[in-house]
Design a protein around this motif. Structure first.
Motif, mmCIF file in Angstrom:
data_model
loop_
_atom_site.group_PDB
_atom_site.id
_atom_site.type_symbol
_atom_site.label_atom_id
_atom_site.label_comp_id
_atom_site.label_asym_id
_atom_site.label_seq_id
_atom_site.Cartn_x
_atom_site.Cartn_y
_atom_site.Cartn_z
ATOM 1 N N PRO A 16 0.788 -1.214 0.000
ATOM 2 C CA PRO A 16 0.000 0.000 0.000
ATOM 3 C C PRO A 16 0.817 1.258 0.000
ATOM 4 O O PRO A 16 0.282 2.343 -0.125
ATOM 5 N N LEU A 17 2.131 1.119 0.158
ATOM 6 C CA LEU A 17 2.962 2.309 0.274
ATOM 7 C C LEU A 17 3.684 2.658 -1.004
ATOM 8 O O LEU A 17 4.552 3.525 -1.011
ATOM 9 N N ASN A 18 3.382 1.973 -2.080
ATOM 10 C CA ASN A 18 4.058 2.272 -3.337
ATOM 11 C C ASN A 18 3.685 3.667 -3.804
ATOM 12 O O ASN A 18 2.508 3.977 -3.954
ATOM 13 N N PRO A 19 4.703 4.527 -4.040
ATOM 14 C CA PRO A 19 4.385 5.900 -4.410
ATOM 15 C C PRO A 19 3.775 6.048 -5.784
ATOM 16 O O PRO A 19 3.280 7.087 -6.138
ATOM 17 N N SER A 20 3.824 5.043 -6.592
ATOM 18 C CA SER A 20 3.302 5.130 -7.952
ATOM 19 C C SER A 20 2.254 4.063 -8.153
ATOM 20 O O SER A 20 2.294 2.994 -7.571
ATOM 21 N N SER A 21 1.295 4.325 -9.007
ATOM 22 C CA SER A 21 0.254 3.347 -9.291
ATOM 23 C C SER A 21 0.698 2.344 -10.338
ATOM 24 O O SER A 21 0.043 1.354 -10.566
ATOM 25 N N THR A 22 1.804 2.592 -11.009
ATOM 26 C CA THR A 22 2.316 1.668 -12.014
ATOM 27 C C THR A 22 3.215 0.649 -11.332
ATOM 28 O O THR A 22 4.193 1.010 -10.703
ATOM 29 N N ARG A 23 2.902 -0.612 -11.459
ATOM 30 C CA ARG A 23 3.657 -1.670 -10.793
ATOM 31 C C ARG A 23 4.152 -2.669 -11.828
ATOM 32 O O ARG A 23 3.489 -2.932 -12.826
ATOM 33 N N ILE A 24 5.318 -3.244 -11.561
ATOM 34 C CA ILE A 24 5.909 -4.234 -12.461
ATOM 35 C C ILE A 24 5.709 -5.619 -11.867
ATOM 36 O O ILE A 24 6.003 -5.849 -10.692
ATOM 37 N N ILE A 25 5.210 -6.543 -12.684
ATOM 38 C CA ILE A 25 4.974 -7.914 -12.248
ATOM 39 C C ILE A 25 6.289 -8.683 -12.214
ATOM 40 O O ILE A 25 7.179 -8.470 -13.035
ATOM 41 N N CYS A 26 6.428 -9.574 -11.234
ATOM 42 C CA CYS A 26 7.611 -10.435 -11.122
ATOM 43 C C CYS A 26 7.821 -11.194 -12.431
ATOM 44 O O CYS A 26 6.891 -11.808 -12.961
ATOM 45 N N HIS A 27 9.045 -11.170 -12.948
ATOM 46 C CA HIS A 27 9.348 -11.821 -14.215
ATOM 47 C C HIS A 27 9.513 -13.331 -14.091
ATOM 48 O O HIS A 27 9.734 -14.016 -15.085
ATOM 49 N N VAL A 28 9.426 -13.855 -12.854
ATOM 50 C CA VAL A 28 9.584 -15.301 -12.650
ATOM 51 C C VAL A 28 8.219 -15.979 -12.523
ATOM 52 O O VAL A 28 7.863 -16.844 -13.317
ATOM 53 N N CYS A 29 7.443 -15.552 -11.502
ATOM 54 C CA CYS A 29 6.149 -16.208 -11.278
ATOM 55 C C CYS A 29 5.003 -15.541 -12.033
ATOM 56 O O CYS A 29 3.943 -16.153 -12.214
ATOM 57 N N ASN A 30 5.204 -14.278 -12.454
ATOM 58 C CA ASN A 30 4.168 -13.528 -13.168
ATOM 59 C C ASN A 30 2.865 -13.431 -12.373
ATOM 60 O O ASN A 30 1.772 -13.345 -12.945
ATOM 61 N N LYS A 31 2.987 -13.442 -11.019
ATOM 62 C CA LYS A 31 1.803 -13.373 -10.165
ATOM 63 C C LYS A 31 1.870 -12.186 -9.211
ATOM 64 O O LYS A 31 0.915 -11.442 -9.076
ATOM 65 N N GLN A 32 3.025 -12.044 -8.544
ATOM 66 C CA GLN A 32 3.173 -10.998 -7.546
ATOM 67 C C GLN A 32 3.869 -9.775 -8.148
ATOM 68 O O GLN A 32 4.558 -9.882 -9.162
ATOM 69 N N PHE A 33 3.681 -8.627 -7.507
ATOM 70 C CA PHE A 33 4.410 -7.441 -7.919
ATOM 71 C C PHE A 33 5.872 -7.583 -7.545
ATOM 72 O O PHE A 33 6.204 -8.072 -6.465
ATOM 73 N N SER A 34 6.762 -7.168 -8.424
ATOM 74 C CA SER A 34 8.195 -7.253 -8.142
ATOM 75 C C SER A 34 8.602 -6.126 -7.204
ATOM 76 O O SER A 34 8.184 -4.985 -7.364
#
Length: 403
Positions: A16-34
């Motif tokens: 919830p503390l990410n300063p930006s609304s744009t998030r990058i997905i983990c390149h390994v599992c493609n499920k969680q935010f990196s």
């Protein structure tokens, strides 16, 4: 292999503390935010399991380099030699109990014994020993001892310098340079108990920046000091063994240095720092809420020591980041070097600001931080931020970017 970047603009409760609304997905599992970036290949990943599986070449080379560095740093005193010989002997005894050596031919057994004697001689002579010098059985035993924590018993527990009595007697001149340096002798070498202060006088804020310092600087200082304490605790006080890894850890824990965020309250700072400490990426390293609260105590202790101790801390952090910059390969780590240089300039600006503050500033900040910590203890969980309380981008420069 070309990197595939997946981004989303949807909000997420996972961070919830990410300063930006744009998030990058983990390149390994493609499920969680990196949340992290591999310092070797810039691959984005979300947790330790994904890091271990993202590239065998990266993880194996990282482990090999760390093991070789540790072996190189082992001092060749009689006590350490004896411990190393005991470990090698125990490795072979375990293999004999497991029947591993019985299955080897006589020729192979003789060859293994000769190799063991050669390694023993090299250790006794104080020569360097690498992982490649060990036999297959010795290497397996060494890795078992590494995984079980057996080798950690050989490492002397580190006492943070800010908990030593000498930290309360730091004396700095008007320009921040150290007037008196507390030292001790260790095996004929002179060792400083406290990180040395600036080698040259610090620049006045009036000359450094034309704008008035932001009132948010005390809050940002807590974020930076926490990340420094976190890193030194994890590295047992020896960030020099892996300056790039240490700097990467600092950037991942500090929202101010790593994400260019501008938290406005102590609660926001603690929320982000504790969230990182309790994340899956640091769970295997001893992270957790209890560890995080102990780090808050470290920050409170440093604030109670005043400007001198904090200037020495920031100076040590600046040296850490500078050494990491020198380690980054320009061909593959251009973005990382840019982030490190920006962080180094922020630390220097903060150092100049701290040097001009009075003791009343630290007393008030210490009191506020202690109150926030007590509220976290009562809740017994990481404080969660509402969407309206997320990091905000405020107008103007908070920490001057010095050229």
């Amino acid at each position: 292999m070309p990197e595939k970047t997946i981004i989303t603009t949807e909000s997420s409760n996972s961070s919830p503390l990410n300063p930006s609304s744009t998030r990058i997905i983990c390149h390994v599992c493609n499920k969680q935010f990196s949340q992290y970036t591999c310092p070797r290949c810039n691959f984005r990943y979300c947790s330790l399991p994904c890091y271990k599986s993202h590239s065998v070449q990266c993880t194996e080379s990282f482990m090999r380099e760390n093991v070789n560095d540790e072996l190189k740093q082992v001092r060749s005193d009689d006590q350490t030699k004896t411990k190393m010989l005991e470990i090698l002997k125990r490795f072979h005894e375990e293999e004999e109990e497991d029947g591993g050596i019985d299955s080897i031919t006589d020729d192979d057994d003789d060859e293994g014994s000769i190799l063991q004697e050669e390694i023993m001689k090299r250790i006794m002579n104080g020569d360097e020993v690498s992982l490649d010098d060990l036999s297959l059985e010795e290497r397996k035993g060494f890795q078992r001892a590494l995984a079980s924590g057996e080798l950690s018993k050989m490492i002397e527990p580190w006492e943070p310098w800010w908990l030593r009595a000498s930290a309360r007697t730091i004396s700095l001149g008007r320009g921040g340079t150290q007037l008196v340096q507390c030292v001790e002798e260790e095996e004929g070498r002179v060792v400083s108990e406290v990180p040395r202060g600036p080698d040259t006088p610090l620049i006045s804020l009036r000359k450094l920046s034309a704008t008035k310092p932001s009132p948010l600087l005390p809050i940002h200082l807590i974020d930076i000091v926490y990340s420094y304490c976190f890193t030194l605790r994890i590295y047992n006080g020896e960030w020099e063994s892996d300056s790039l890894g240490s700097a990467t850890m600092v950037l991942s824990v500090s929202s101010v240095l790593g994400q260019n965020s501008q938290p406005e309250t102590i609660k926001e700072v603690l929320s982000f720092c504790l969230e990182q400490t309790c994340s899956s990426g640091y769970k295997d390293l001893g992270g957790g809420l209890k560890f995080g609260l102990n780090l808050v105590d470290d920050v409170i202790c440093l604030l109670s020591l005043g400007s001198g101790a904090i200037v020495c801390l920031l100076c040590d952090l600046q040296r850490l980041i500078h050494c990491a910059i020198l380690e980054v390969k320009s061909s593959s780590g251009r973005d990382m070097k840019k982030r490190l240089k920006l962080a180094e300039r922020k630390v220097f600006f903060m150092m100049c600001w701290v040097n001009e503050q009075s003791s009343e500033v630290w007393q008030a900040l210490e009191s506020s931080l202690r109150a926030e910590k007590n509220s976290v203890v009562e809740l017994n969980e990481v404080p969660k931020m509402k969407k309206t309380d997320e990091f905000r981008k405020v107008g103007g420069v908070v920490i001057e970017e010095i050229e």
